[in-house]
Every structure is written in structure tokens, then in C-alpha cells.
Enzyme design. Structure first.
Site, PDB file in Angstrom:
ATOM      1  N   GLY A  88       0.788  -1.222   0.000  1.00 33.05           N
ATOM      2  CA  GLY A  88       0.000   0.000   0.000  1.00 33.05           C
ATOM      3  C   GLY A  88       0.821   1.274   0.000  1.00 33.05           C
ATOM      4  CB  ILE A  89       0.358   4.454   1.870  1.00 33.74           C
ATOM      5  CG1 ILE A  89      -0.990   4.874   1.271  1.00 33.74           C
ATOM      6  CG2 ILE A  89       1.203   5.682   2.191  1.00 33.74           C
ATOM      7  CD1 ILE A  89      -1.870   5.673   2.199  1.00 33.74           C
ATOM      8  CG  ASP A  97       4.249  -6.201  16.808  1.00 36.52           C
ATOM      9  OD1 ASP A  97       3.968  -4.983  16.824  1.00 36.52           O
ATOM     10  OD2 ASP A  97       3.443  -7.083  17.162  1.00 36.52           O
ATOM     11  CG  ASN A 124       2.764   3.859   5.963  1.00 38.34           C
ATOM     12  OD1 ASN A 124       1.825   4.530   5.529  1.00 38.34           O
ATOM     13  ND2 ASN A 124       2.883   2.557   5.709  1.00 38.34           N
ATOM     14  CB  ALA A 125       3.237   0.671  10.900  1.00 35.77           C
ATOM     15  N   GLY A 126      -0.025   1.203  10.354  1.00 38.20           N
ATOM     16  CA  GLY A 126      -1.304   1.477  10.993  1.00 38.20           C
ATOM     17  C   GLY A 126      -2.335   0.429  10.626  1.00 38.20           C
ATOM     18  CE1 TYR A 159      -6.538   4.309  10.672  1.00 36.24           C
ATOM     19  CE2 TYR A 159      -8.044   6.015   9.888  1.00 36.24           C
ATOM     20  CZ  TYR A 159      -6.873   5.288   9.754  1.00 36.24           C
ATOM     21  OH  TYR A 159      -6.038   5.549   8.699  1.00 36.24           O
ATOM     22  CE  LYS A 204      -3.658   6.493  11.143  1.00 32.67           C
ATOM     23  NZ  LYS A 204      -2.230   6.271  10.859  1.00 32.67           N
ATOM     24  CB  THR A 254      -4.727   1.097  -0.692  1.00 28.20           C
ATOM     25  OG1 THR A 254      -5.790   1.254   0.269  1.00 28.20           O
ATOM     26  CG2 THR A 254      -3.889   2.366  -0.727  1.00 28.20           C
TER      27      THR A 254
END
Length: 456
Positions: A231-232, A274, A297-299, A362, A366, A397
Site C-alpha cells: 500500500g502507501i 512488530d 506509516n504503519a497502521g 482509528y 490519528k 489501495t
């Protein structure tokens, strides 16, 4: 992911049907291609009350470096007598507008250009942030009003045209060049309606970039990208590698095969880890050494209405999306895990700005990322280290491809571009913020959302 509606309305028949029915008509956006000129057309350049001499000089130097053809305001009406005359870029220096009456200059310049901006064009206004208005209420009103103007222009002009305002602090003009080159280029294709704050590098203005290569702006910079296997994150890794970075690609061990493929193809290093592990930060430092850049970026998402959300879903999202970032940053900063000119970029979300149905966990995580960026930016004051955030909107995505059709289509169309963005749009913005020349950018939250109606 394919946008079949967007492809349909680009055909002659589809375009005609969409126009007759008043349906959204997304165009194919210009995006960066190696070898293409940065500015693909003429530039209209205007000022209010003569503008600022230093700002004007920097703009003209940038346009000269980019080999742009310029029409100044003095010659604009003459140019527009040619009914075929159009511009790719319209830049306006509004730094000398100090009251409401002065805003008429903005109308006069852009009114005649409103139908003369080419597809995927750029509208850029240079302004002063509130800290430069010296308590003059009229000055502050006028400069803040410019943001409302560019947000509206971005929605009115359509055709993939972006509009942004660069709030440049007095004394920070040397940093304007870096922002201008990004917003003039196709790299900023999906960034619109944004206020960008360019600040002085407090106490360290003597900092200069040695041997900077415009074609490889991240050459030799050691950068970690989390969530890099797909993805991103994968797009970010690809763009950073293109720009010369020495990459460390991190993802959970379960994604090792994809991670190794990405890292291997880009000449980077795979780091299966992790980030919620208690000693994750220590392992990062051990594997990477001192970093020049970190992309958080991990989410994950675990969407449920609050009444139906289990505790484990709540905790997972908060631990990965927010707590781990804070823990890793804190360790890196306190243990010299980042260099003196390091750049940190955190990936937030439109959900963190506007909220979203079924995403209390979420959206909270964020929004917390934005708070982390704002607080850490203050901590970095007086250094050449910076931290900023990007807030993607609807990006095409695999994850958004799993959204139910009706909701997915609404997400795609509810923005000024009438289409979803591409992962590369987020990646280009992150690369810009990671540049060693980005020392004037600290504490920004840049929405990469095509000017989404959510939270606008």
C-alpha cells in the site's frame, strides 16, 4: 485499484453523458515523470502593492531555474487578448495586503484568470502567518482570509487544478524555494486547499545543505519506513529509493516475504519487527544506527460502532497507530537515534481531522498523531530537526478496495478532484517533507486528500 467510472468519463461518449447529467467529471491528473519539465506551461505572476522584494526575487529565481515562461501582472491583460492564451500556474504575492480593502487585489488578479488555467494547473498564494502581523487586526484578517479564497478556488476551478497558500514567516524566505518547487510540480497533484507554514530555523539559520542533488534530494540519507510491505508504505519506499535514500523497510514478521521483496527490489534493508514490542525502538537503533529520517506509516483499522467495539479492537488500533509512534520517537530522540538534521513524518488521516462513522478508535489514534506532531515540533524548536504529518484522504489501495461499493464511490467523489488519490501522491509529499532542504517546515499537517469535503 481501477476506477472504472473515472476511466469511463474520460472517453468522448462518457464525458458527454456525464456533462449532460451533471455528474462528476474527474480528469487524469498530471503526475511526476522523470524527464518531464516541472512546469508544463506558462506562468502568470502577480503581486499586491508591489509585493515583498525578497519574496518576488525568490519566486522569479525559482521560475528561472525551472525555465518557465512568465507573464507578469503588467502584461496580463495584453496576453489575455489572445483568446487561446492559458496558464499552467498562477502565483500571487499577497504579503503586502494589510486590510480588507486590499483583498480586492486578489479578485482583480484571479478574476481574469478563472477560465484560463489549464488542467492540472496550480494556484499558489504567498502570504504571512499571524505571527508576522504584529497585532494589527486588519493585517491578520486579510492574511487569514486568503485561505478561504484558495479553498474555494480549488473547488471552483476543478479540472484537477490545485490551490494552496504558503504562509511564509518573515526571515524564513530562504525556505520558500523548497515549498514552491513542490507545489509548482506534478508531485503535488492531490494536495489542494492547504495552508503550509514555512518557519525560520530558530538559532540555526547558518545550516546549509552540502552537495544537494535536485535529482536525488535524499541521496545518502538513512530513512526508516514502517508498514513498508504494501500500500502507501510500499509506494513511500519506492519514491524514497528513487530520490536516493538508503532505505530500512519495516513491517511485522508475518509480512516478511512481501517486505523482503520490496526492500530487495529497492536496494534497501528488510526489518521484520512488530513496533508494539516493548524493545522495538532499541531493535530499530541496533539495526539502523543513527537515522536521518523516519516515516511512521504503519497502521491498522478495526472499524465498529462504539457500542459494538470490543476492548481488544480498541487497544490494537491505539497501540499500533499512536502509542508505538510515541514510544519509538521518545527513545530515538533521547538516545541520539536520529541525526541533528533528521526529519520525522507521521501518517495521520482525514479521519483524525473530521472523524468518521464507526472509527472512534482509528479517528482518535490519528488525531493523537497530529497532537504528537504539534508537541514534538515545539520540542524541536531551535534545532534543525523537524516533524510533520500527512493526512491522506481516500487513497486507492487494497484496503479501500474492500469498502462497500456505495461508500467507496462516495469517498472517491467527495473531493475537488472527484477521484481517489494514488499511494504515490502521499509518497511524494512525504519525500518533500523528508528533504534536507525542508528545515523551514516543522509542525505542519498536510492533507493529501484532493481537498476532501470531510473536515474542509
Amino acid at each position: 485499484m481501477s476506477d472504472r467510472y473515472g476511466e469511463l468519463v474520460q472517453s468522448p461518449l462518457g464525458k458527454k453523458v456525464a456533462k449532460n447529467l451533471g455528474l462528476p467529471m474527474p480528469i487524469k491528473l498530471d503526475r511526476y515523470e522523470i524527464g518531464q519539465p516541472v512546469i508544463r506551461g506558462e506562468v502568470a505572476f502577480g503581486t499586491a502593492f508591489g509585493g515583498d522584494e525578497l519574496v518576488a526575487s525568490i519566486i522569479q529565481n525559482v521560475l528561472f531555474d525551472l525555465d518557465a515562461k512568465i507573464t507578469t501582472a503588467e502584461h496580463l491583460n495584453e496576453k489575455l487578448t489572445d483568446e487561446n492564451a492559458k496558464f499552467k500556474v498562477a502565483i500571487f504575492d499577497a504579503t503586502n495586503i494589510k486590510d480588507v480593502d486590499g483583498l480586492k487585489k486578489v479578485y482583480e488578479f484571479f478574476h481574469v484568470l478563472a477560465r484560463r488555467i489549464k488542467s492540472s494547473g496550480r494556484v499558489i498564494i504567498i502570504a504571512r502567518p499571524e505571527c508576522c502581523t504584529g497585532g494589527d487586526v486588519g493585517f491578520a484578517i486579510a492574511q487569514r482570509a486568503l485561505l478561504g479564497f484558495v479553498k474555494s478556488v480549488g473547488k471552483e476551478f476543478k479540472k484537477g487544478i490545485t490551490a494552496n497558500v504558503l504562509y511564509t514567516q518573515i526571515g524564513a524566505e530562504a525556505h520558500l524555494e523548497h515549498a514552491l518547487k513542490f507545489f509548482l510540480s506534478a508531485k503535488s497533484a492531490y494536495v489542494s486547499g492547504q495552508p503550509i507554514y514555512i518557519k525560520k530555523s530558530d538559532g540555526l539559520d547558518e545550516f546549509t545543505v552540502v552537495d544537494f542533488d535536485e535529482n536525488k534530494p535524499l541521496k545518502g540519507r538513512k530513512i526508516l519506513v514502517t508498514g513498508a510491505s504494501r500500500g502507501i508504505g510500499a509506494a513511500v519506499a519506492q519514491v524514497l529509493a528513487r530520490d536516493g535514500a538508503k532505505l530500512y523497510c519495516l513491517d511485522v514478521p508475518q509480512n516478511l516475504a512481501d517486505l523482503q521483496k520490496i526492500a530487495g527490489n529497492l536496494g534497501g534493508y528488510a526489518l521484520p519487527l512488530d513496533i508494539t514490542e516493548a524493545n522495538a525502538a532499541e531493535q530499530i537503533v541496533k539495526a539502523c544506527g543513527v537515522l536521518d529520517g523516519v516515516v511512521h506509516n504503519a497502521g491498522v483499522t478495526r472499524d465498529k460502532m462504539l457500542a459494538n467495539m470490543s476492548e481488544d479492537k480498541w487497544d490494537l488500533v491505539m497501540d499500533i497507530n499512536l502509542k508505538a509512534i510515541h514510544t519509538i520517537n521518545d527513545y530515538l530522540i533521547k538516545n541520539q537515534g536520529i541525526s541533528d538534521s533528521a526529519r520525522i513524518v507521521c501518517v495521520s488521516s482525514i479521519s483524525g481531522i473530521a472523524g468518521n462513522l464507526g472509527q472512534t478508535n482509528y479517528a482518535m489514534s490519528k488525531a493523537g498523531v497530529i497532537g504528537l506532531v504539534e508537541a514534538t515540533a515545539k520540542q524541536f524548536k531551535g534545532t534543525n530537526q523537524t516533524i510533520n504529518a500527512v493526512a491522506p484522504g481516500f487513497i486507492e489501495t487494497k484496503m479501500t478496495g474492500m469498502i462497500p461499493f456505495a461508500i467507496r464511490e462516495a469517498g472517491r467523489r467527495m473531493n475537488s478532484m472527484s477521484q481517489g488519490g494514488e499511494p504515490v501522491d502521499v509518497a511524494e509529499t512525504i519525500s518533500w517533507l523528508l528533504s534536507p532542504k525542508a528545515d523551514g517546515l516543522n509542525g505542519n499537517v498536510v492533507r493529501v486528500c484532493g481537498q476532501s469535503l470531510l473536515g474542509a
